[in-house]
Design a protein around this motif. Structure first.
Motif, PDB file in Angstrom:
ATOM      1  N   ALA A  15      -6.596   8.274  -1.728  1.00 34.44           N
ATOM      2  CA  ALA A  15      -5.721   9.432  -1.958  1.00 34.44           C
ATOM      3  C   ALA A  15      -4.330   9.259  -1.364  1.00 34.44           C
ATOM      4  N   ASN A  16      -4.139   8.223  -0.585  1.00 40.11           N
ATOM      5  CA  ASN A  16      -2.858   8.003   0.078  1.00 40.11           C
ATOM      6  C   ASN A  16      -1.932   7.191  -0.835  1.00 40.11           C
ATOM      7  N   PRO A  17      -0.832   7.770  -1.302  1.00 40.99           N
ATOM      8  CA  PRO A  17       0.067   7.012  -2.198  1.00 40.99           C
ATOM      9  C   PRO A  17       0.740   5.830  -1.498  1.00 40.99           C
ATOM     10  N   ASP A  18       0.828   5.898  -0.187  1.00 39.32           N
ATOM     11  CA  ASP A  18       1.432   4.805   0.579  1.00 39.32           C
ATOM     12  C   ASP A  18       0.352   3.969   1.278  1.00 39.32           C
ATOM     13  N   ARG A  19      -0.758   3.806   0.600  1.00 39.73           N
ATOM     14  CA  ARG A  19      -1.913   3.166   1.223  1.00 39.73           C
ATOM     15  C   ARG A  19      -1.573   1.742   1.696  1.00 39.73           C
ATOM     16  N   PRO A  20      -2.000   1.414   2.947  1.00 39.75           N
ATOM     17  CA  PRO A  20      -1.786   0.049   3.460  1.00 39.75           C
ATOM     18  C   PRO A  20      -2.872  -0.886   2.938  1.00 39.75           C
ATOM     19  N   ARG A  21      -2.717  -2.167   3.217  1.00 36.94           N
ATOM     20  CA  ARG A  21      -3.802  -3.101   2.938  1.00 36.94           C
ATOM     21  C   ARG A  21      -5.019  -2.689   3.763  1.00 36.94           C
TER      22      ARG A  21
END
Length: 409
Positions: A15-21
């Protein structure tokens, strides 16, 4: 890289648009929709993925470490072991009962039966074993974080019989500390490690339960020779009496930790550590034993392994980063740790007079008061409890364990 070890954490990541690796550990992700998600740089260890997600991950450059049917263990652990898992297949009272368990199968995979040393592992098997240990270390760190209790390590001789006075003393001390909200951590094996796990295990039960347990356990004092099968059987009897079944879950008040290793797999893990992080690589295990104990370590009489742990702990206190506190070090048994060789009484056999050397190290570091007063040599359990509670109450800066927990979680 973000570690993701639960379905809920995976949903938050998606759900996080800025999802990290992210590294996904031991999860069933078959029902997750990754179609609009870039998986480049992500890692999936021991996960189940739908065929579409599996193809997408491979096409986008994600790393995949699958579970492998040809090895007897789960490569990516999503939780630490419990007694019922480690001893799956055990039938108490049968000859060589341990040889029919998961624990023994993993030992047989790792060790060369001819040399009783770790067998040569190729790159593939090494990757599997190290992935197992690394994910297990992560799950242990998360468990310690969730429990949020000061961790006290208890180290000591693996060959101390259940009939030895030190066994009873360590068990009583561990029960007392657990009742005061400390979390006991040991190497998870026999001897004084079992004693500490036993005392912590019995913390929520009535006081008489410890004496009752001793009466059963002393029938098989150690793990060698004719006692080997009975050592396990008597421990199962104690668990069955208190829990209704030897492999039943323990009450929350019994929670304590063990970190054994298949490197010493000929020594069975004890049945009183409720949460067990058994690892293949002893180096990672030893580092964890010393580093995780943020409230201090109690060193009972022991041999080469215990000596190694004493100086590994001293090394962390000696080279600790700026603005951190030393971790309490307690040497249980003055005659064992403190007296010069020519003054050691016959009753203190195989003694290790390390205390003078610890004092010298502290003086070199500009702390002649034993690293800030945290090194205690004693035979008095009251002194031990007093020092640990005082150190926990007056703690004003992080210790090495706090830095480790931040790094791991």
């Amino acid at each position: 890289m973000l570690d993701v070890s639960t379905p809920a954490e995976a949903q938050v990541w998606l759900a996080n648009p800025d999802r990290p690796r992210a590294c996904f550990n031991g999860l069933d992700l078959c029902d997750f929709d990754f179609e609009t998600t870039d998986l480049c740089g992500c890692v999936f260890t021991g996960c189940d993925l739908s065929p579409a997600a599996l193809a997408q991950a491979a096409q986008q450059g994600a790393a995949l470490v699958p579970e492998v049917a040809s090895v007897p263990f789960q490569v990516a652990r999503e939780r630490v072991y419990r007694v019922a898992e480690l001893y799956a297949g055990l039938k108490p009272g049968t000859p060589k009962a341990r040889q029919h368990t998961f624990d023994y199968a993993a030992y047989g995979w790792f060790m060369d039966p001819a040399t009783q040393r770790p067998r040569h592992l190729g790159v593939g098997d090494t990757l599997l074993a190290r992935t197992h240990d690394t994910t297990l270390e992560l799950q242990l760190a998360r468990l310690i974080g969730r429990l949020d209790r000061p961790v006290v390590g208890v180290m000591g001789g693996h060959d101390t019989p259940r009939t030895d006075p030190h066994f009873a003393a360590v068990a009583e001390l561990a029960r007392r500390l657990t009742r005061r909200n400390f979390l006991i951590l040991t190497g998870g094996g026999p001897g004084l490690m079992e004693a500490a796990n036993l005392g912590a295990f019995l913390a929520p039960f009535e006081d008489g339960a410890l004496d009752a347990a001793f009466k059963v356990l002393v029938k098989a004092p150690n793990t060698l020779g004719p006692d080997a099968d009975a050592w396990l059987e008597t421990a199962c009897q104690v668990r069955k009496t208190l829990l209704g079944a030897w492999d039943a879950d323990e009450p929350e008040g019994s929670i304590n930790l063990g970190i054994p290793t298949w490197f010493y797999g000929h020594e069975p893990p004890n049945l009183f550590a409720t949460h067990i992080a058994k690892m293949f690589y002893n180096s990672l295990r030893e580092d964890g034993l010393v580093t995780m104990a943020d409230a201090g370590i109690i060193f009972g009489p022991g041999h080469a392994g215990t000596v190694q742990e004493v100086f590994q702990d001293a090394n962390q206190n000696y080279y600790r980063p700026p603005n951190t506190e030393p971790t309490p070090m307690i040497l249980l048994g003055k005659a064992f740790w403190d007296l010069p060789i020519d003054q050691i009484p016959d009753t203190a056999t195989r003694a290790k007079p390390l205390a003078p050397l610890l004092k010298e190290l502290a003086e070199e570091k500009g702390a002649p008061d034993n690293f800030g007063g945290v090194v205690l040599r004693t035979d008095d359990p009251d002194e031990i409890v007093e020092l640990l509670e005082k150190a926990a109450r007056e703690k004003a800066a992080p210790r090495c364990a706090d830095l480790w927990k931040r790094r791991m979680t």
